[in-house]
Enzyme design. Sequence first.
Site, PDB file in Angstrom:
ATOM      1  N   HIS A  99      38.609  40.273  33.466  1.00 43.31           N
ATOM      2  CA  HIS A  99      38.378  40.810  34.807  1.00 43.31           C
ATOM      3  C   HIS A  99      36.959  40.527  35.323  1.00 43.31           C
ATOM      4  O   HIS A  99      36.774  40.167  36.480  1.00 43.31           O
ATOM      5  CB  HIS A  99      38.660  42.319  34.819  1.00 43.31           C
ATOM      6  CG  HIS A  99      39.138  42.817  36.144  1.00 43.31           C
ATOM      7  ND1 HIS A  99      40.067  43.823  36.275  1.00 43.31           N
ATOM      8  CD2 HIS A  99      38.816  42.453  37.408  1.00 43.31           C
ATOM      9  CE1 HIS A  99      40.297  44.044  37.573  1.00 43.31           C
ATOM     10  NE2 HIS A  99      39.546  43.226  38.265  1.00 43.31           N
ATOM     11  N   TYR A 116      43.689  49.022  37.468  1.00 47.80           N
ATOM     12  CA  TYR A 116      44.362  49.498  38.689  1.00 47.80           C
ATOM     13  C   TYR A 116      45.226  50.726  38.408  1.00 47.80           C
ATOM     14  O   TYR A 116      45.651  51.410  39.327  1.00 47.80           O
ATOM     15  CB  TYR A 116      45.245  48.416  39.313  1.00 47.80           C
ATOM     16  CG  TYR A 116      44.552  47.147  39.730  1.00 47.80           C
ATOM     17  CD1 TYR A 116      43.152  47.051  39.754  1.00 47.80           C
ATOM     18  CD2 TYR A 116      45.291  46.025  40.116  1.00 47.80           C
ATOM     19  CE1 TYR A 116      42.532  45.862  40.127  1.00 47.80           C
ATOM     20  CE2 TYR A 116      44.667  44.852  40.501  1.00 47.80           C
ATOM     21  CZ  TYR A 116      43.296  44.770  40.503  1.00 47.80           C
ATOM     22  OH  TYR A 116      42.687  43.600  40.873  1.00 47.80           O
ATOM     23  N   ASP A 143      50.294  40.415  41.134  1.00 51.58           N
ATOM     24  CA  ASP A 143      49.007  40.531  40.449  1.00 51.58           C
ATOM     25  C   ASP A 143      48.634  42.001  40.255  1.00 51.58           C
ATOM     26  O   ASP A 143      48.616  42.772  41.216  1.00 51.58           O
ATOM     27  CB  ASP A 143      47.931  39.831  41.289  1.00 51.58           C
ATOM     28  CG  ASP A 143      46.550  39.919  40.645  1.00 51.58           C
ATOM     29  OD1 ASP A 143      46.143  38.938  39.994  1.00 51.58           O
ATOM     30  OD2 ASP A 143      45.874  40.965  40.797  1.00 51.58           O
ATOM     31  N   LYS A 152      44.943  41.840  33.799  1.00 54.71           N
ATOM     32  CA  LYS A 152      43.561  41.528  33.432  1.00 54.71           C
ATOM     33  C   LYS A 152      43.031  42.537  32.417  1.00 54.71           C
ATOM     34  O   LYS A 152      43.393  43.715  32.482  1.00 54.71           O
ATOM     35  CB  LYS A 152      42.660  41.554  34.676  1.00 54.71           C
ATOM     36  CG  LYS A 152      43.221  40.789  35.870  1.00 54.71           C
ATOM     37  CD  LYS A 152      42.385  40.958  37.125  1.00 54.71           C
ATOM     38  CE  LYS A 152      43.122  40.453  38.341  1.00 54.71           C
ATOM     39  NZ  LYS A 152      44.097  41.399  38.878  1.00 54.71           N
TER      40      LYS A 152
END
Length: 280
Positions: free
Chosen positions: A116, A58, A53, A83
């Site tokens: 998200h 990120y 994931d 996401k």
Amino acid sequence: MNTNTITDIKGTFTLQNGVAMPYLGLGTYQADNEQEVVDSVKDALEIGYRHIDTASVYKNEEGVGKGIKESAVAREEIFVVSKVWNADQGYDSTIKAFTDSLERLQLDYLDLYLIHWPVAGKFKDTWKALEHLYTEKKVRAIGVSNFLQHHLEEVLSDCKVIPMVNQMEFHPYVVQQDLIDFCNKNIIQYEAWSPFMQGKVFDLDICKELADKYNKSIAQVILRWNLQKGVVTIPKSVHKNRIASNAAIFDFELSEEDVTYLDSLDRGERIGPHPDYFDF
């Protein structure tokens, strides 16, 4: 409880469209984009994980893609999730964000793509973009993250494709059983982020007691609780021994009483932002 369907590290829960989603995955939040994330992805795949994931925010999709490429595991065996971030929401910008994520990951398709956070006034157009990507077979499943019941109801009111997953903050202090029940009723797979409350779960006396009772670590007890609740879980670690330890949860089972007791700790105490008040 879903104990009958819990088998081993490669075991799956089946999404509403028939896609098999591995119920134990590696989370990569706060894992940097250099060798750390590459190595943790390779280590997880070597140990037997088949679910990774990530998310555009990120800033480590390149590293995740590199780890997948450098592993000995075939792409089609790995369930890869990303996401769309808040700033990219809206129809056209979501399509572009998805393409950019694929490019960074160096992949031809995703197994699951999520919204998200529910950005007010935008998440419905964003969902339409996800439906388009799904119809075009660019992604095998689509879903949401951090959506409360009223957000889901808004999507369900006129969607062509029902969200297949809802990834939520989930741990003993934020269970949200009503939301789990709503998702189960609508065949939306519930998924946990921050199952360890960013480390705070290790300070809870009841978790220490349960760990002693089952001769397991606190992390293993919590992850087993997730699975027995029918909740997909993605603990994050960059340490190989901990990634392996997090997967050693298939040789014991929590009693129904202990699952219920962990449920009863719910106090609505979030580690992350509240979905209704997140500062976009």
